[in-house]
Scaffold this active site. Sequence first.
Site, PDB file in Angstrom:
ATOM      1  N   SER A   1       0.902  -1.277  -0.120  1.00 24.43           N
ATOM      2  CA  SER A   1      -0.007   0.189   0.014  1.00 24.43           C
ATOM      3  C   SER A   1       0.743   1.236   0.007  1.00 24.43           C
ATOM      4  O   SER A   1       1.789   1.496  -0.931  1.00 24.43           O
ATOM      5  CB  SER A   1      -1.017  -0.063   1.207  1.00 24.43           C
ATOM      6  OG  SER A   1      -1.664   0.936   1.128  1.00 24.43           O
TER       7      SER A   1
ATOM      8  N   ASP B   1      -3.148   6.308  -3.095  1.00 24.72           N
ATOM      9  CA  ASP B   1      -2.090   5.573  -2.343  1.00 24.72           C
ATOM     10  C   ASP B   1      -1.588   4.460  -3.381  1.00 24.72           C
ATOM     11  O   ASP B   1      -1.875   4.282  -4.278  1.00 24.72           O
ATOM     12  CB  ASP B   1      -2.408   4.995  -0.870  1.00 24.72           C
ATOM     13  CG  ASP B   1      -3.037   3.976  -1.107  1.00 24.72           C
ATOM     14  OD1 ASP B   1      -3.893   3.539  -2.164  1.00 24.72           O
ATOM     15  OD2 ASP B   1      -3.292   2.998  -0.041  1.00 24.72           O
TER      16      ASP B   1
ATOM     17  N   ASP C   1      -1.647   1.527  -3.685  1.00 30.22           N
ATOM     18  CA  ASP C   1      -2.207   0.315  -4.218  1.00 30.22           C
ATOM     19  C   ASP C   1      -3.454   0.739  -4.455  1.00 30.22           C
ATOM     20  O   ASP C   1      -4.446  -0.029  -4.776  1.00 30.22           O
ATOM     21  CB  ASP C   1      -2.387  -1.089  -3.357  1.00 30.22           C
ATOM     22  CG  ASP C   1      -2.994  -0.714  -2.259  1.00 30.22           C
ATOM     23  OD1 ASP C   1      -3.305   0.395  -1.573  1.00 30.22           O
ATOM     24  OD2 ASP C   1      -3.368  -1.644  -1.283  1.00 30.22           O
TER      25      ASP C   1
ATOM     26  N   ALA D   1     -10.944   8.533   7.725  1.00 27.76           N
ATOM     27  CA  ALA D   1     -10.149   9.999   7.369  1.00 27.76           C
ATOM     28  C   ALA D   1      -9.129   9.806   6.685  1.00 27.76           C
ATOM     29  O   ALA D   1      -8.943  10.752   5.801  1.00 27.76           O
ATOM     30  CB  ALA D   1      -9.894  10.541   8.577  1.00 27.76           C
TER      31      ALA D   1
ATOM     32  N   ARG E   1      -4.066   4.910  20.862  1.00 26.61           N
ATOM     33  CA  ARG E   1      -4.289   3.555  20.478  1.00 26.61           C
ATOM     34  C   ARG E   1      -2.935   3.037  19.925  1.00 26.61           C
ATOM     35  O   ARG E   1      -2.080   3.554  19.227  1.00 26.61           O
ATOM     36  CB  ARG E   1      -5.479   3.230  19.630  1.00 26.61           C
ATOM     37  CG  ARG E   1      -5.380   4.108  18.006  1.00 26.61           C
ATOM     38  CD  ARG E   1      -6.260   3.744  16.994  1.00 26.61           C
ATOM     39  NE  ARG E   1      -6.206   2.256  16.404  1.00 26.61           N
ATOM     40  CZ  ARG E   1      -5.161   2.333  15.361  1.00 26.61           C
ATOM     41  NH1 ARG E   1      -4.464   3.320  14.694  1.00 26.61           N
ATOM     42  NH2 ARG E   1      -5.044   1.225  15.038  1.00 26.61           N
TER      43      ARG E   1
ATOM     44  N   GLY F   1      -2.048  -0.852  14.267  1.00 31.77           N
ATOM     45  CA  GLY F   1      -2.152  -2.302  14.031  1.00 31.77           C
ATOM     46  C   GLY F   1      -0.906  -2.489  12.785  1.00 31.77           C
ATOM     47  O   GLY F   1      -0.861  -3.785  12.491  1.00 31.77           O
TER      48      GLY F   1
ATOM     49  N   ARG G   1      -0.240   5.508  18.463  1.00 31.89           N
ATOM     50  CA  ARG G   1      -0.579   6.463  17.850  1.00 31.89           C
ATOM     51  C   ARG G   1      -1.388   7.599  18.910  1.00 31.89           C
ATOM     52  O   ARG G   1      -2.265   7.045  19.628  1.00 31.89           O
ATOM     53  CB  ARG G   1      -1.315   6.468  16.471  1.00 31.89           C
ATOM     54  CG  ARG G   1      -0.930   5.540  15.663  1.00 31.89           C
ATOM     55  CD  ARG G   1      -1.238   5.720  14.314  1.00 31.89           C
ATOM     56  NE  ARG G   1      -0.885   4.887  13.400  1.00 31.89           N
ATOM     57  CZ  ARG G   1       0.262   4.777  12.756  1.00 31.89           C
ATOM     58  NH1 ARG G   1       0.872   5.756  12.805  1.00 31.89           N
ATOM     59  NH2 ARG G   1       0.548   3.821  12.261  1.00 31.89           N
TER      60      ARG G   1
HETATM   61  C1  16G Z   1      -4.403  -0.414   7.587  1.00 36.46           C
HETATM   62  C2  16G Z   1      -5.805  -0.544   7.332  1.00 36.46           C
HETATM   63  C3  16G Z   1      -6.329   0.826   7.433  1.00 36.46           C
HETATM   64  C4  16G Z   1      -6.334   1.566   8.767  1.00 36.46           C
HETATM   65  C5  16G Z   1      -4.693   1.540   8.956  1.00 36.46           C
HETATM   66  C6  16G Z   1      -4.703   1.971  10.344  1.00 36.46           C
HETATM   67  C7  16G Z   1      -7.154  -2.005   6.066  1.00 36.46           C
HETATM   68  C8  16G Z   1      -7.011  -2.635   4.576  1.00 36.46           C
HETATM   69  N1  16G Z   1      -6.269  -1.185   5.995  1.00 36.46           N
HETATM   70  O1  16G Z   1      -3.822   0.178   6.695  1.00 36.46           O
HETATM   71  O2  16G Z   1      -7.712   0.537   7.336  1.00 36.46           O
HETATM   72  O3  16G Z   1      -6.596   2.749   8.603  1.00 36.46           O
HETATM   73  O4  16G Z   1      -4.415   0.206   8.868  1.00 36.46           O
HETATM   74  O5  16G Z   1      -3.116   1.701  10.518  1.00 36.46           O
HETATM   75  O6  16G Z   1      -7.734  -2.409   6.800  1.00 36.46           O
HETATM   76  P1  16G Z   1      -2.719   1.820  12.120  1.00 36.46           P
HETATM   77  O7  16G Z   1      -3.259   0.687  12.814  1.00 36.46           O
HETATM   78  O8  16G Z   1      -0.992   1.503  11.841  1.00 36.46           O
HETATM   79  O9  16G Z   1      -2.998   3.187  12.736  1.00 36.46           O
HETATM   80 MG    MG Z   2      -3.559   1.243   0.322  1.00 31.62          MG
END
Ligand code: 16G
Ligand code: MG
Length: 549
Positions: free
Chosen positions: A67, A283, A285, A378, A502, A505, A511
């Site tokens: 991505s 982005d 992808d 967002a 939080r 992920g 963050r």
């Molecule tokens: C991933 C998620 C996106 C989310 C982001 C948060 C999918 C396909 N993509 O890119 O939806 O906004 O993670 O990232 O689910 P973070 O947990 O690092 O903040």
């Molecule tokens: Mg993407």
Amino acid sequence: MPGLSSDTIRQLSDLHPKPDIKFQYGTAGFRTVATVLDSVLFRVGILAGLRSKKLDGKTIGVMVTASHNPEEDNGVKLVDPRGEMLESSWEAHATTLSNASTTDDFIQVLETFVQTAKIDLSKPSRVVYARDTRPSGPALIAALEDGFKAIGVDAHDAGVTTTPILHYLVRAINTKGTPESYGEDSEEGYFLKLSEAYKKLVAGRATPEPLLLDCANGVGADAAKKLSKYLGDKLPIVLTNTAIGTPGALNNACGADYVKTSQKLPPSLSNLLKPGQRGCSLDGDADRLMYFHLDERGQFRMLDGDKIAALVAAFIVELVKGAGLEEHIKVGVVQTAYANGASTKYLADRLPVKCVPTGVKHLHHAAEHYDVGVYFEANGHGTVLFSPSTQEMLSQHQPSTPAQSTALNHLINLTQVINQTVGDALSDMLLVEVVLSHKSYSGIEWDSLYTDLPNRLVKVKVADRNIFRTEDAERRLVSPVGLQDKIEGLVRRYEGGRSFVRPSGTEDVVRVYAEAVLRPQADELAFRVAGLVYDETGGDPASRPREFI
Ligand code: 16G
Ligand code: MG
């Protein structure tokens, strides 16, 4: 069909040894630096085959992409038969299989899994797979194909394409020849479906000013080029950042994530975007979209996923009313805690709004509970879902006036221009352009639907992000105990203050988000909360978030 203990699996597995690394199938599948992913891809090939067997030979998708991450990263994720994300219980299986340390361990874990998940190995298995433009892609695809070979998958290579096109293909293949047919099961079928619906939606309207499209030097550049041909002069697009073959260019100071996180125009666009012109960024992808424009004073203004949700939801509500269906079709919106407070207020004054944890699968599932569910993060990832009964109603409804008939047709065409499997930047771009054209909005009018509260996102590197646990759609921390109260104590000191913490992920960080009525206050609140988080983890004072050492 080779059995699990066959020599084929063993021999091929030996070619893809696991490095001494712990892998995790997270929010966006497996994602890390590409050089360590070989064994993961091999095993995902096998897992995809098993998933298909478990679902009676339905086609599963595999997308190789990282991505918006830098070029040296890569990743892989599975797509379920209706084009949606992999069922969450299988995420854990993916993690377990990827972490077996030797071929023997792997085969043993595989055997146990096949037994407990009751997978009938004699079933057929079908997979369609694709990759983005990263240089590491071909080698990882070769490892994936070894996995297919090991388990006997009937695999179809969709080549280099966007994530949402791969999702489209999965759904199109699995619904082919059924009443739910999603479209022709080819890339051309996708472009045809979207462009035809778009042309119907803007028929008879003035040709818009050219749209400047930042393709992040990624796979979206190819797809946008093709789409643009199908659209012809119905939507003039100026493509930029299309340097797919230039090393290091992907997502570098461009693309949707750059725009959202830096809240700036990509420098490469500074001489291209003219005052009053609309621009947008994909982005890497092409599943996220950020719009922007320069206001009357030439200032950069971002139109993010929240602004897209506001624009689109209000338009759909209007059409539903116009078609005389407001008693039958309820439109709702799904957001995450990252949605700007001003957008939530704007939307909640007009229709039901639900907040869910970050990650597409949470938004998608929540949106399925509405007749028409509009969901956007967002960060620009989102789409609109029309429930099966709503689609049925649209096709059966007898309008009583010509105006109702027009609104109804627009709604039906919207179900076609929107990629309902997953957020799709190109499809969302057409959707936005349709609404702007119908409303005769420039970026300025769209932007003025509401005014964003100033906000700031900060990353904190901590020793162990797993100690951070949240509740209430990630808006409150339950662990470490006591930290939430301290955050609230700080928030109360800022007018219009809101902040939450939080664990990421996708990255090894925590963050911190903060917003407030005034820009300096939003910044200060973010760094204060980041400081609290940092202290809680007992880190080295030298690397405390800098603003508040
Ligand atoms: C991933 C998620 C996106 C989310 C982001 C948060 C999918 C396909 N993509 O890119 O939806 O906004 O993670 O990232 O689910 P973070 O947990 O690092 O903040
Ligand atoms: Mg993407």
